[in-house]
Design an enzyme around this catalytic site. Sequence first.
Site, PDB file in Angstrom:
ATOM      1  N   ASP A  38      61.745  65.638  75.266  1.00 21.87           N
ATOM      2  CA  ASP A  38      61.684  66.490  76.617  1.00 21.87           C
ATOM      3  C   ASP A  38      63.024  65.799  77.520  1.00 21.87           C
ATOM      4  O   ASP A  38      63.756  65.065  77.163  1.00 21.87           O
ATOM      5  CB  ASP A  38      60.324  66.077  77.420  1.00 21.87           C
ATOM      6  CG  ASP A  38      60.052  67.255  78.322  1.00 21.87           C
ATOM      7  OD1 ASP A  38      61.009  67.935  78.696  1.00 21.87           O
ATOM      8  OD2 ASP A  38      58.978  67.348  78.705  1.00 21.87           O
TER       9      ASP A  38
HETATM   10  C1  BGC Z   1      59.500  69.862  80.753  1.00 23.61           C
HETATM   11  C2  BGC Z   1      59.344  70.753  79.759  1.00 23.61           C
HETATM   12  C3  BGC Z   1      60.291  71.682  79.524  1.00 23.61           C
HETATM   13  C4  BGC Z   1      61.663  71.057  79.572  1.00 23.61           C
HETATM   14  C5  BGC Z   1      62.868  72.092  79.560  1.00 23.61           C
HETATM   15  C6  BGC Z   1      60.722  69.426  81.254  1.00 23.61           C
HETATM   16  O1  BGC Z   1      61.082  69.078  82.511  1.00 23.61           O
HETATM   17  O2  BGC Z   1      58.541  68.605  80.841  1.00 23.61           O
HETATM   18  O3  BGC Z   1      57.760  71.065  79.489  1.00 23.61           O
HETATM   19  O4  BGC Z   1      60.211  72.396  78.057  1.00 23.61           O
HETATM   20  O5  BGC Z   1      61.708  70.437  80.978  1.00 23.61           O
HETATM   21  O6  BGC Z   1      62.815  72.917  80.368  1.00 23.61           O
END
Ligand code: BGC
Length: 728
Positions: free
Chosen positions: A267
């Site tokens: 993530d």
């Molecule tokens: C979130 C994810 C997301 C990623 C990319 C993160 O802050 O937890 O769910 O896919 O950002 O945007």
Amino acid sequence: MTTSTVNHLLKQMTIKEKIAQLLQLAGPFFKGSDQQGQITGPMAEMPIEEEHILNSSSVLGVSGAKEVISIQQKHLEENRLGIPLLFMADIVHGYKTIFPVPLAIGCSWDLELAKKSTEIAAKEAAVSGVHVTFAPMVDLVRDPRWGRVMESTGEDPHLNSLFAKAFVEGFQKENLTSDTESVAACVKHFAAYGAAQAGRDYNTVDLSERQLRESYLPAYKAALDAGCEMVMTAFNTVDGIPATGNKELMRDLLREEWGFDGVLISDWGAVKELIAHGVAEDEKEAAKKAILAGLDIEMMTACYAQYLEELVEQGEIDIKLIDEAVLRILTLKEKLDLFNNPCRGASIEAEKAIVGHADHRKASRDLAAKSTVLLKNNHQTLPLSRNQKIALIGPFGDSNDLLGPWAGVGVKDEAVTMIKALKDHLPENNLIFSEGSSIEKITQSQLDEALQAASQADVVVLALGESSSMSGEANSRTNIQLPQAQLELIKTVAKEGKPVVTVLFNGRPLDLHGVVEHSDALLEAWFPGTEGGNALVDLLYGKVSPSAKLSMSFPYNVGQVPVYYNHFNTGRPKGAPDAQEHYVSDYMDSPNDPLFPFGFGLSYTSFAYDQFELSTDELTADSVIEASIRVKNTGSCSGEEIVQLYIRDFSGEIVRPVKELKDFCRISLEPGESEIIRFSIKEEQLRYHHKDLSFTSDAGKFEVFAGPNSQDTHSLFFTLKMKGGHTS
Ligand code: BGC
């Protein structure tokens, strides 16, 4: 290209080129991007060099055919080996046509429509240049304080697994290589992000392995069994180890045990966060831990880019680990046919014709109507009639904040508001509007005006809720009631004595005290998406009868949280015939039960359940019990009902939940019509993870329940006649 040519390509790559493939950067880093160079905030701190960008694997968060084509073309002009970029984005509940938030979709229990929603999202996203979506999010959720519950389909492992499968099948369609209107799916957040302690985002997760396997893992597994191409790690720790540096989760479970050979991505920033977690002293150690644990792509930090080469040179990690990761990434690019067709579905013309298409909006409207839960309807206040004069009151009456968090490139101004839809539907004189309050503030003049509106109307429709920025990522709350201003509004307006219909817009189960008692009818609309207003008018005026059922319990109050239907019993359960007077498992100041349980939802008609029967009360390894129940439409309009089947095991080696959803079906009945619903019960549905983690069943006594929700059920007993069980 074939596997051997991807291998051949790998052989030609320098170590720097390989390591750069393990990096994902946001759009502003890339030439050809509309935001090129707008690298601000923490992004500006990243020690990124030109060659990293030139050889990176993928772009985060860019869509739009023109921009994608421009970045890809510029990239290929300069990339030595002509390796195309992957474009990944969060297409969670729609691209431009926004569907209800996933928690709402969960309440539809409608797998067909759910699949259709991701098919449409994929189509719109793919023609806009997206190759991979960071969805589905399948984290099981039990704590409504957590802002991200709206991204999940709810608290039940079985239902979540069915939705995970449906979502993946819709996104990826039949064939990612030949069907350019599909996108690869990336299931997230692995693992158990939804179990963050106290509902505080990013917080510790500490579960027994059995609980992890029983409740939290099935939906990720279901997504992978449906062919999901990628997995994203979670921000949290699992049993003391951050998921992004967790070898047991990635190499042992995902790769070895489940045979997953797709791409694993962190993530946002999660590799570097190993330092804050306290398991890595610096970025070099963070890089080492993540690659050893099995992570392929690092999103938006540069630990790999900076330190992997050094780690290889120093013999700390084997180049083989990097080669394997790169190979997986190249294989995904190949599967998406990017070597032959680097811009894939991206097409400015197709984008114009397809994105936001009327058919897509229609599907969104249907799903929103099927996702809205009728929680109360005293004296058949609903449906309304066009002849009634209504006062629409509340901050959501004229609000376009209907899309909810993670709304792709959805445009709020394109959302159909309540007032717009009501104006289209009603004679002019039958609609009065008053804002009543804003989300969090109320003034005396707003209140006076609202009362004035109410006094002139036959019925009041209150449109209340949380703004979309009150749920979603990093938006946890300890108070899950409506803001005080709106509680004051409803209380005051209700005193006027007109029937009150409350429509709620929000991203989490709320504590509805102060709302429920002042409402004659209550509709939980969640964030219903682009067609929200129209879908609600369909429901309010009875064109569609509500049929949704909660996929997450609504607590009686926040102090009960987590409260979920499939909990264990205690040795001193409340209400047991032999219970002691004082020493029982309960609260001094609150019931144990939620205000509205899992599976609950009303219709404009009523359904009676009777004649619950089992074909036999003995089950063996190879036999089937048929459980049948008669459901009759006893009301005066046609309606759909979701008939639910639950089982409890009384002979477990391990304590089993008081009920577990095993099956359900959606039926449609005309007034007076009845139908016998039949479910098959097999031994394999009785399996669970034992003490030694074997997935088997136990001979002995079981109770089976059927009914309209997890509380109001008919029940019968049967016996499983066998010793031990089967390991699947
Ligand atoms: C979130 C994810 C997301 C990623 C990319 C993160 O802050 O937890 O769910 O896919 O950002 O945007």
